[in-house]
Design a protein around this motif. Sequence first.
Motif, PDB file in Angstrom:
ATOM      1  N   VAL A  23      46.963  54.391  40.497  1.00  0.00           N
ATOM      2  CA  VAL A  23      47.043  52.936  40.722  1.00  0.00           C
ATOM      3  C   VAL A  23      46.968  52.196  39.388  1.00  0.00           C
ATOM      4  O   VAL A  23      47.720  51.240  39.147  1.00  0.00           O
ATOM      5  N   LEU A  24      46.067  52.636  38.498  1.00  0.00           N
ATOM      6  CA  LEU A  24      45.934  51.990  37.182  1.00  0.00           C
ATOM      7  C   LEU A  24      47.220  52.087  36.381  1.00  0.00           C
ATOM      8  O   LEU A  24      47.681  51.112  35.779  1.00  0.00           O
ATOM      9  N   HIS A  25      47.818  53.291  36.344  1.00  0.00           N
ATOM     10  CA  HIS A  25      49.047  53.485  35.566  1.00  0.00           C
ATOM     11  C   HIS A  25      50.213  52.703  36.166  1.00  0.00           C
ATOM     12  O   HIS A  25      50.969  52.053  35.438  1.00  0.00           O
ATOM     13  N   LYS A  26      50.354  52.758  37.500  1.00  0.00           N
ATOM     14  CA  LYS A  26      51.433  52.029  38.156  1.00  0.00           C
ATOM     15  C   LYS A  26      51.250  50.522  37.983  1.00  0.00           C
ATOM     16  O   LYS A  26      52.208  49.779  37.719  1.00  0.00           O
ATOM     17  N   GLY A  27      49.997  50.058  38.102  1.00  0.00           N
ATOM     18  CA  GLY A  27      49.716  48.633  37.914  1.00  0.00           C
ATOM     19  C   GLY A  27      50.054  48.164  36.511  1.00  0.00           C
ATOM     20  O   GLY A  27      50.555  47.053  36.317  1.00  0.00           O
ATOM     21  N   ASN A  28      49.787  49.026  35.510  1.00  0.00           N
ATOM     22  CA  ASN A  28      50.128  48.676  34.123  1.00  0.00           C
ATOM     23  C   ASN A  28      51.641  48.583  33.943  1.00  0.00           C
ATOM     24  O   ASN A  28      52.136  47.696  33.241  1.00  0.00           O
ATOM     25  N   GLU A  29      52.387  49.488  34.585  1.00  0.00           N
ATOM     26  CA  GLU A  29      53.862  49.438  34.492  1.00  0.00           C
ATOM     27  C   GLU A  29      54.399  48.154  35.100  1.00  0.00           C
ATOM     28  O   GLU A  29      55.295  47.515  34.538  1.00  0.00           O
ATOM     29  N   VAL A  30      53.843  47.773  36.255  1.00  0.00           N
ATOM     30  CA  VAL A  30      54.283  46.520  36.903  1.00  0.00           C
ATOM     31  C   VAL A  30      53.942  45.326  36.023  1.00  0.00           C
ATOM     32  O   VAL A  30      54.753  44.388  35.881  1.00  0.00           O
ATOM     33  N   ASN A  31      52.754  45.353  35.406  1.00  0.00           N
ATOM     34  CA  ASN A  31      52.336  44.260  34.528  1.00  0.00           C
ATOM     35  C   ASN A  31      53.293  44.108  33.353  1.00  0.00           C
ATOM     36  O   ASN A  31      53.674  42.987  32.986  1.00  0.00           O
ATOM     37  N   GLN A  32      53.686  45.230  32.756  1.00  0.00           N
ATOM     38  CA  GLN A  32      54.634  45.176  31.642  1.00  0.00           C
ATOM     39  C   GLN A  32      56.003  44.647  32.099  1.00  0.00           C
ATOM     40  O   GLN A  32      56.658  43.884  31.383  1.00  0.00           O
ATOM     41  N   MET A  33      56.403  45.056  33.301  1.00  0.00           N
ATOM     42  CA  MET A  33      57.685  44.591  33.841  1.00  0.00           C
ATOM     43  C   MET A  33      57.635  43.091  34.136  1.00  0.00           C
ATOM     44  O   MET A  33      58.592  42.356  33.877  1.00  0.00           O
ATOM     45  N   MET A  34      56.486  42.618  34.649  1.00  0.00           N
ATOM     46  CA  MET A  34      56.343  41.199  34.971  1.00  0.00           C
ATOM     47  C   MET A  34      56.419  40.324  33.731  1.00  0.00           C
ATOM     48  O   MET A  34      56.832  39.165  33.794  1.00  0.00           O
ATOM     49  N   LYS A  35      56.019  40.865  32.573  1.00  0.00           N
ATOM     50  CA  LYS A  35      56.115  40.096  31.333  1.00  0.00           C
ATOM     51  C   LYS A  35      57.561  39.837  30.944  1.00  0.00           C
ATOM     52  O   LYS A  35      57.859  38.908  30.193  1.00  0.00           O
ATOM     53  N   VAL A  36      58.464  40.672  31.472  1.00  0.00           N
ATOM     54  CA  VAL A  36      59.895  40.519  31.152  1.00  0.00           C
ATOM     55  C   VAL A  36      60.617  39.723  32.229  1.00  0.00           C
ATOM     56  O   VAL A  36      61.312  38.741  31.944  1.00  0.00           O
ATOM     57  N   VAL A  37      60.465  40.140  33.505  1.00  0.00           N
ATOM     58  CA  VAL A  37      61.239  39.521  34.589  1.00  0.00           C
ATOM     59  C   VAL A  37      60.467  38.425  35.312  1.00  0.00           C
ATOM     60  O   VAL A  37      61.041  37.713  36.140  1.00  0.00           O
ATOM     61  N   GLY A  38      59.180  38.301  35.008  1.00  0.00           N
ATOM     62  CA  GLY A  38      58.369  37.284  35.668  1.00  0.00           C
ATOM     63  C   GLY A  38      57.901  37.739  37.033  1.00  0.00           C
ATOM     64  O   GLY A  38      58.351  38.756  37.571  1.00  0.00           O
ATOM     65  N   GLU A  39      57.005  36.944  37.612  1.00  0.00           N
ATOM     66  CA  GLU A  39      56.454  37.292  38.925  1.00  0.00           C
ATOM     67  C   GLU A  39      57.515  37.213  40.010  1.00  0.00           C
ATOM     68  O   GLU A  39      57.495  37.970  40.976  1.00  0.00           O
ATOM     69  N   GLU A  40      58.496  36.324  39.819  1.00  0.00           N
ATOM     70  CA  GLU A  40      59.537  36.123  40.840  1.00  0.00           C
ATOM     71  C   GLU A  40      60.423  37.354  40.975  1.00  0.00           C
ATOM     72  O   GLU A  40      60.930  37.648  42.057  1.00  0.00           O
ATOM     73  N   GLY A  41      60.615  38.071  39.870  1.00  0.00           N
ATOM     74  CA  GLY A  41      61.494  39.243  39.913  1.00  0.00           C
ATOM     75  C   GLY A  41      60.790  40.512  40.319  1.00  0.00           C
ATOM     76  O   GLY A  41      61.360  41.608  40.223  1.00  0.00           O
ATOM     77  N   THR A  42      59.567  40.386  40.792  1.00  0.00           N
ATOM     78  CA  THR A  42      58.775  41.561  41.188  1.00  0.00           C
ATOM     79  C   THR A  42      58.701  41.638  42.703  1.00  0.00           C
ATOM     80  O   THR A  42      58.478  40.625  43.365  1.00  0.00           O
ATOM     81  N   SER A  43      58.892  42.823  43.243  1.00  0.00           N
ATOM     82  CA  SER A  43      58.814  42.989  44.697  1.00  0.00           C
ATOM     83  C   SER A  43      57.363  42.830  45.151  1.00  0.00           C
ATOM     84  O   SER A  43      56.430  43.016  44.371  1.00  0.00           O
ATOM     85  N   MET A  44      57.188  42.514  46.437  1.00  0.00           N
ATOM     86  CA  MET A  44      55.845  42.345  46.974  1.00  0.00           C
ATOM     87  C   MET A  44      55.046  43.642  46.891  1.00  0.00           C
ATOM     88  O   MET A  44      53.849  43.643  46.581  1.00  0.00           O
ATOM     89  N   GLU A  45      55.719  44.760  47.123  1.00  0.00           N
ATOM     90  CA  GLU A  45      55.031  46.056  47.073  1.00  0.00           C
ATOM     91  C   GLU A  45      54.469  46.316  45.677  1.00  0.00           C
ATOM     92  O   GLU A  45      53.311  46.723  45.530  1.00  0.00           O
TER      93      GLU A  45
END
Length: 570
Positions: A444-466
């Motif tokens: 969960v920690l590693h996956k959460g960090n990957e999502v966090n890094q992705m959100m810095k690029v595409v923003g919260e809007e470009g992130t799926s709910m999952e």
Amino acid sequence: MITVVFSGNIIQNEVGYVISKEHRLMAEVIRINSNIAYMQVFEDTKGVKVDDTVEFSNQMLSVQLGPGLLGQVFDGLQNPLPVLAKKHGFFLPKGAQEGAINMKTKWHFSPLLDPQNQTVRKGMPMGYVQEGIFKHKLMVPFTFDGDYNLEKIADEGDYPADQTIAWLKNSRGQTFELSMVFSWPIKVPIQIYKQKFLPQEPLTTKIRLIDTFFPVQKGGTYCIPGPFGAGKTVLQQLTSRYAEVDIVIIAACGERAGEVVETIRKFPEIKDPKTGRSLLERTIIICNTSSMPVAARDASVYTAATIGEYYRQMGLDVLLLADSTSRWAQAMREVSGRLEEIPGEEAYPAYLESRIAEFYERSGVIEAIDGEKGSLTIGGTVSPAGGNFDEPVTQSTLKVVGAFHGLSRDRANARRFPSIDPLDSWSRYQGFIDQEQLERAKKVLHKGNEVNQMMKVVGEEGTSMEDFVVYLKAEFLDSVYLQQNGFDPIDASTSLKRQQYVFNKVCRVLDFDFSFDQKPHARQSFYQIRQIFIDWNYKEFESQEFKTQESRIDNFLNEFNKPEQLKINK
């Protein structure tokens, strides 16, 4: 560095004294070439000139071992600093030395042996004195090889440390008188035991991030590398306060004087959670700051290790904290440069890796001569320039230690304490948490960090709910479990039983299948559950308040299982 022409025999690491005017400056032989000895002086050599006399002691660089070491503050050569300060004031004169143990202090001696046909050998306890809360065993000196006959032993009573308490006779009829104190060379490991074991029992530090995710075991080794200001010293102080060990030895080998002074001032005032008395009563501080001589800084690490091994021989659990091994390595580099040795990477000596390995290998669990089990756990901080973990000292340390607690500048700046990076750190030791459960949390920690890094690029809007829920779960785990409030009397230390109980509840949240349609609602829900958990951390374990707060957590999660709640969410 001085070069001495000598006649006769001398040995490596032998101590000599440079006679300069009214001073006797202590020095150590670090290289011998024919009839020339290269000696590292432990004092300022101003005033030393060619043709000055050097007296050799026929003794290796050693420390005094006996009762009276606990609660003391020594320099790297085991001079008691408070005694020197009382005698000479704040500014110590060159060559000032004092015995580590006060020979006039009387100790209540209780014999353990009967002199009738009693054969003894090195490491065997002859009796004990009460030192604080511990029975300090008085052993046959470790330099006595072979078997000896116990001719006589002192009766129970009060004796000064230098008074004879036992008389031994060897096979040649020579008689030896033993007191409570003897010496041992600091660069020779104490290997007087029946057996040495691999570490198996967890060392409870009561810091959740360490005990649960990156555990240390009694008799094991670990390192804490991190940039300046990341919290190495604070982490060490909390570990020394709450870790479930008998004795703590702090070797300040080259740290700035301000940090060491803070330790010396705070420890007498801190109430020991184990005894209810001053923490300093079961602590020994080896104080060799960056402003003290380089050669003494090198010796301070070995001094601390030798004292730690000595108390391990008594069946005690000892924790040695070296702060910082980078300064010790820099001292090695300076000495190597003066010897004009061929430098290795970043001008460190080519033998840096083997020296670091030799130091950490002095840890371990042993069965002493009398059958008692003791352990010496070694934890060293590393201060790489700029937080670069690829530099030689960090890399050499990582090859030999069993756990790596890497501190993160970003976590420290974000006020996340302890600032150990949960993504980069590791441990080879088995902890007390179920491994499968632990792996799920790490995932969960590693996956959460990957999502966090992705959100810095595409923003919260470009992130799926999952993905967004996974990110919120990772932040939840970090906030409520990985971080601890070192100022709160309850949250500062968490017992293993509480860690296991709380971690199961945290994993229930991590495994829970949340259903959200809108991200603001997801964020608000996780904010609520996070705050409930944080408040739970401040409740006394198994108290009524603790159980009441736990029921709030259960009620919150149960609400999400109701069909009508899901409709509201939609």
